[in-house]
Design a protein around this motif. Structure first.
Motif, PDB file in Angstrom:
ATOM      1  N   ILE A 267     -68.472   2.597  -1.934  1.00  0.00           N
ATOM      2  CA  ILE A 267     -69.079   3.802  -1.367  1.00  0.00           C
ATOM      3  C   ILE A 267     -69.544   3.448   0.042  1.00  0.00           C
ATOM      4  O   ILE A 267     -70.355   2.529   0.220  1.00  0.00           O
ATOM      5  N   ASN A 268     -69.002   4.142   1.025  1.00  0.00           N
ATOM      6  CA  ASN A 268     -69.414   3.896   2.411  1.00  0.00           C
ATOM      7  C   ASN A 268     -70.800   4.492   2.632  1.00  0.00           C
ATOM      8  O   ASN A 268     -71.093   5.595   2.183  1.00  0.00           O
ATOM      9  N   THR A 269     -71.667   3.745   3.305  1.00  0.00           N
ATOM     10  CA  THR A 269     -72.989   4.236   3.699  1.00  0.00           C
ATOM     11  C   THR A 269     -73.129   4.054   5.200  1.00  0.00           C
ATOM     12  O   THR A 269     -72.339   3.345   5.818  1.00  0.00           O
ATOM     13  N   GLU A 270     -74.101   4.688   5.786  1.00  0.00           N
ATOM     14  CA  GLU A 270     -74.316   4.597   7.240  1.00  0.00           C
ATOM     15  C   GLU A 270     -74.595   3.146   7.629  1.00  0.00           C
ATOM     16  O   GLU A 270     -75.615   2.577   7.254  1.00  0.00           O
ATOM     17  N   GLY A 271     -73.647   2.531   8.333  1.00  0.00           N
ATOM     18  CA  GLY A 271     -73.814   1.160   8.826  1.00  0.00           C
ATOM     19  C   GLY A 271     -73.546   0.087   7.792  1.00  0.00           C
ATOM     20  O   GLY A 271     -73.709  -1.096   8.082  1.00  0.00           O
ATOM     21  N   SER A 272     -73.118   0.469   6.596  1.00  0.00           N
ATOM     22  CA  SER A 272     -72.898  -0.524   5.550  1.00  0.00           C
ATOM     23  C   SER A 272     -72.000   0.069   4.466  1.00  0.00           C
ATOM     24  O   SER A 272     -71.220   0.988   4.730  1.00  0.00           O
ATOM     25  N   HIS A 273     -72.118  -0.473   3.259  1.00  0.00           N
ATOM     26  CA  HIS A 273     -71.362   0.020   2.108  1.00  0.00           C
ATOM     27  C   HIS A 273     -72.033  -0.484   0.827  1.00  0.00           C
ATOM     28  O   HIS A 273     -72.881  -1.379   0.876  1.00  0.00           O
ATOM     29  N   GLU A 274     -71.635   0.082  -0.302  1.00  0.00           N
ATOM     30  CA  GLU A 274     -72.121  -0.372  -1.602  1.00  0.00           C
ATOM     31  C   GLU A 274     -70.924  -0.550  -2.526  1.00  0.00           C
ATOM     32  O   GLU A 274     -69.983   0.250  -2.498  1.00  0.00           O
ATOM     33  N   CYS A 275     -70.969  -1.605  -3.335  1.00  0.00           N
ATOM     34  CA  CYS A 275     -69.948  -1.813  -4.355  1.00  0.00           C
ATOM     35  C   CYS A 275     -70.565  -1.494  -5.715  1.00  0.00           C
ATOM     36  O   CYS A 275     -71.680  -1.932  -6.021  1.00  0.00           O
ATOM     37  N   HIS A 276     -69.846  -0.723  -6.522  1.00  0.00           N
ATOM     38  CA  HIS A 276     -70.290  -0.350  -7.858  1.00  0.00           C
ATOM     39  C   HIS A 276     -69.152  -0.643  -8.824  1.00  0.00           C
ATOM     40  O   HIS A 276     -67.976  -0.601  -8.450  1.00  0.00           O
ATOM     41  N   CYS A 277     -69.522  -0.897 -10.064  1.00  0.00           N
ATOM     42  CA  CYS A 277     -68.515  -1.163 -11.086  1.00  0.00           C
ATOM     43  C   CYS A 277     -68.241   0.102 -11.886  1.00  0.00           C
ATOM     44  O   CYS A 277     -69.121   0.948 -12.078  1.00  0.00           O
ATOM     45  N   THR A 278     -66.996   0.217 -12.346  1.00  0.00           N
ATOM     46  CA  THR A 278     -66.624   1.369 -13.159  1.00  0.00           C
ATOM     47  C   THR A 278     -67.330   1.287 -14.520  1.00  0.00           C
ATOM     48  O   THR A 278     -67.876   0.239 -14.891  1.00  0.00           O
ATOM     49  N   PHE A 279     -67.307   2.394 -15.241  1.00  0.00           N
ATOM     50  CA  PHE A 279     -67.993   2.474 -16.540  1.00  0.00           C
ATOM     51  C   PHE A 279     -67.497   1.352 -17.457  1.00  0.00           C
ATOM     52  O   PHE A 279     -66.302   1.096 -17.553  1.00  0.00           O
ATOM     53  N   GLY A 280     -68.430   0.705 -18.104  1.00  0.00           N
ATOM     54  CA  GLY A 280     -68.117  -0.374 -19.027  1.00  0.00           C
ATOM     55  C   GLY A 280     -68.240  -1.758 -18.394  1.00  0.00           C
ATOM     56  O   GLY A 280     -68.013  -2.776 -19.057  1.00  0.00           O
ATOM     57  N   TYR A 281     -68.590  -1.803 -17.116  1.00  0.00           N
ATOM     58  CA  TYR A 281     -68.725  -3.082 -16.410  1.00  0.00           C
ATOM     59  C   TYR A 281     -70.080  -3.132 -15.703  1.00  0.00           C
ATOM     60  O   TYR A 281     -70.604  -2.107 -15.271  1.00  0.00           O
ATOM     61  N   ASP A 282     -70.633  -4.335 -15.632  1.00  0.00           N
ATOM     62  CA  ASP A 282     -71.888  -4.558 -14.911  1.00  0.00           C
ATOM     63  C   ASP A 282     -71.605  -5.268 -13.598  1.00  0.00           C
ATOM     64  O   ASP A 282     -70.703  -6.119 -13.520  1.00  0.00           O
ATOM     65  N   SER A 283     -72.385  -4.954 -12.582  1.00  0.00           N
ATOM     66  CA  SER A 283     -72.248  -5.603 -11.270  1.00  0.00           C
ATOM     67  C   SER A 283     -72.860  -6.995 -11.312  1.00  0.00           C
ATOM     68  O   SER A 283     -73.875  -7.231 -11.955  1.00  0.00           O
ATOM     69  N   VAL A 284     -72.231  -7.932 -10.578  1.00  0.00           N
ATOM     70  CA  VAL A 284     -72.720  -9.302 -10.456  1.00  0.00           C
ATOM     71  C   VAL A 284     -72.989  -9.559  -8.974  1.00  0.00           C
ATOM     72  O   VAL A 284     -72.167  -9.218  -8.117  1.00  0.00           O
ATOM     73  N   TYR A 285     -74.146 -10.164  -8.686  1.00  0.00           N
ATOM     74  CA  TYR A 285     -74.546 -10.452  -7.311  1.00  0.00           C
ATOM     75  C   TYR A 285     -74.854 -11.934  -7.173  1.00  0.00           C
ATOM     76  O   TYR A 285     -75.328 -12.567  -8.121  1.00  0.00           O
ATOM     77  N   ASP A 286     -74.637 -12.488  -5.985  1.00  0.00           N
ATOM     78  CA  ASP A 286     -75.011 -13.885  -5.749  1.00  0.00           C
ATOM     79  C   ASP A 286     -76.489 -13.957  -5.376  1.00  0.00           C
ATOM     80  O   ASP A 286     -77.186 -12.937  -5.349  1.00  0.00           O
ATOM     81  N   ALA A 287     -76.965 -15.167  -5.059  1.00  0.00           N
ATOM     82  CA  ALA A 287     -78.391 -15.379  -4.770  1.00  0.00           C
ATOM     83  C   ALA A 287     -78.863 -14.611  -3.537  1.00  0.00           C
ATOM     84  O   ALA A 287     -80.048 -14.304  -3.409  1.00  0.00           O
ATOM     85  N   THR A 288     -77.949 -14.270  -2.635  1.00  0.00           N
ATOM     86  CA  THR A 288     -78.332 -13.535  -1.425  1.00  0.00           C
ATOM     87  C   THR A 288     -78.294 -12.021  -1.641  1.00  0.00           C
ATOM     88  O   THR A 288     -78.607 -11.260  -0.736  1.00  0.00           O
ATOM     89  N   GLY A 289     -77.867 -11.582  -2.834  1.00  0.00           N
ATOM     90  CA  GLY A 289     -77.786 -10.159  -3.116  1.00  0.00           C
ATOM     91  C   GLY A 289     -76.442  -9.557  -2.780  1.00  0.00           C
ATOM     92  O   GLY A 289     -76.267  -8.341  -2.844  1.00  0.00           O
ATOM     93  N   ARG A 290     -75.457 -10.393  -2.435  1.00  0.00           N
ATOM     94  CA  ARG A 290     -74.117  -9.909  -2.092  1.00  0.00           C
ATOM     95  C   ARG A 290     -73.310  -9.689  -3.368  1.00  0.00           C
ATOM     96  O   ARG A 290     -73.285 -10.541  -4.268  1.00  0.00           O
ATOM     97  N   PHE A 291     -72.644  -8.560  -3.450  1.00  0.00           N
ATOM     98  CA  PHE A 291     -71.813  -8.228  -4.612  1.00  0.00           C
ATOM     99  C   PHE A 291     -70.678  -9.243  -4.731  1.00  0.00           C
ATOM    100  O   PHE A 291     -69.981  -9.529  -3.765  1.00  0.00           O
ATOM    101  N   THR A 292     -70.480  -9.776  -5.952  1.00  0.00           N
ATOM    102  CA  THR A 292     -69.391 -10.752  -6.160  1.00  0.00           C
ATOM    103  C   THR A 292     -68.363 -10.279  -7.168  1.00  0.00           C
ATOM    104  O   THR A 292     -67.281 -10.847  -7.249  1.00  0.00           O
ATOM    105  N   GLY A 293     -68.673  -9.266  -7.971  1.00  0.00           N
ATOM    106  CA  GLY A 293     -67.681  -8.771  -8.920  1.00  0.00           C
ATOM    107  C   GLY A 293     -68.298  -8.001 -10.062  1.00  0.00           C
ATOM    108  O   GLY A 293     -69.483  -7.664 -10.055  1.00  0.00           O
ATOM    109  N   CYS A 294     -67.468  -7.744 -11.077  1.00  0.00           N
ATOM    110  CA  CYS A 294     -67.878  -6.990 -12.251  1.00  0.00           C
ATOM    111  C   CYS A 294     -67.618  -7.824 -13.512  1.00  0.00           C
ATOM    112  O   CYS A 294     -66.662  -8.592 -13.565  1.00  0.00           O
TER     113      CYS A 294
END
Length: 181
Positions: A144-171
Motif C-alpha cells: 500500500i503506497n503512503t505519502e513518502g513511504s509504503h506499507e507491506c501487509h500479508c494476505t488473509f491467513g498470514y502474519d507479518s514478520v518484521y526485523d529488529a529495526t521494524g522493517r517488513f521481512t515477509g509473511c
C-alpha cells in the motif's frame, strides 16, 4: 597608481592622465581565485564570486561561503525538499520517498547556486514504491503506497514478520486450526 600620463595638455606644463585598467593589465590584480576584478576610475576592486560573502578575518579580506540552506534565504522553497550547501552554491533534492519533478517534465527543473533559480515549476512528488515488485519481499504480501513511504501487509491467513529495526521481512502462515488456551 591607477592612472598614467597620457601626454601634454595644450601648451601648459600640466599633463593629462587616463585610467589604467588594472584588471586587464595585471593577471594577479585579484590573487584570490574566489574573486573577480572590477575596474574603477583610477583604481579597481576585487569582488567575491556569487555565493560568497566578503568578510575581514584577522585584518585580511576573505571570501567565505554563504550557507544558502540556513537562515531566511529559501534556497529550496518547495514541500518535502532538502537543501545541500556546497561551496559558493547549493543543490536541492527531495526527502526519502519523494523525487523531483517539474511541469516541463524535467526531473531537475531548477537552477542552483546563483540565487536566480526558477522554482515555481519544481516540486517533490511521492514515489510509488509499490510499482517495484520487490518492495514487499513475499509472494503472500501486498503493498500500500503512503505519502513518502509504503506499507507491506500479508494476505488473509498470514502474519507479518518484521526485523529488529521494524522493517517488513515477509509473511508466515497462521495455523488457524490451533485453538488458544
Amino acid at each position: 597608481h591607477g592612472f598614467e600620463e597620457a601626454g601634454p595638455l595644450c601648451d601648459s606644463c600640466e599633463r593629462l592622465c587616463h585610467d589604467i585598467d588594472e584588471c586587464d593589465r595585471y593577471d594577479d590584480a585579484c590573487p584570490d581565485p574566489n574573486t573577480f576584478c572590477v575596474n574603477r576610475d583610477y583604481s579597481y576592486d576585487c569582488i567575491c564570486n556569487n555565493g560568497l560573502l566578503e568578510k575581514i578575518i584577522d585584518g585580511v579580506h576573505e571570501c567565505v561561503d554563504i550557507n544558502e540552506c540556513s537562515g531566511t534565504f529559501e534556497a529550496c522553497p518547495f514541500e518535502f525538499s532538502v537543501c545541500t550547501n556546497e561551496f559558493a552554491s547549493w543543490s536541492c533534492d527531495c526527502q526519502t520517498g519523494y523525487e523531483l519533478s517539474s511541469f516541463e517534465g524535467s526531473a531537475y527543473g531548477y537552477e542552483s547556486g546563483d540565487g536566480s533559480g526558477e522554482f515555481s515549476d519544481t516540486f517533490c512528488v511521492d514515489v510509488n514504491e509499490c510499482h517495484d515488485s520487490f518492495t514487499c519481499p513475499d509472494p503472500n504480501a501486498y503493498c500500500i503506497n503512503t505519502e513518502g513511504s509504503h506499507e507491506c501487509h500479508c494476505t488473509f491467513g498470514y502474519d507479518s514478520v518484521y526485523d529488529a529495526t521494524g522493517r517488513f521481512t515477509g509473511c508466515v502462515d497462521m495455523n488457524e486450526c490451533i485453538v488458544p488456551g
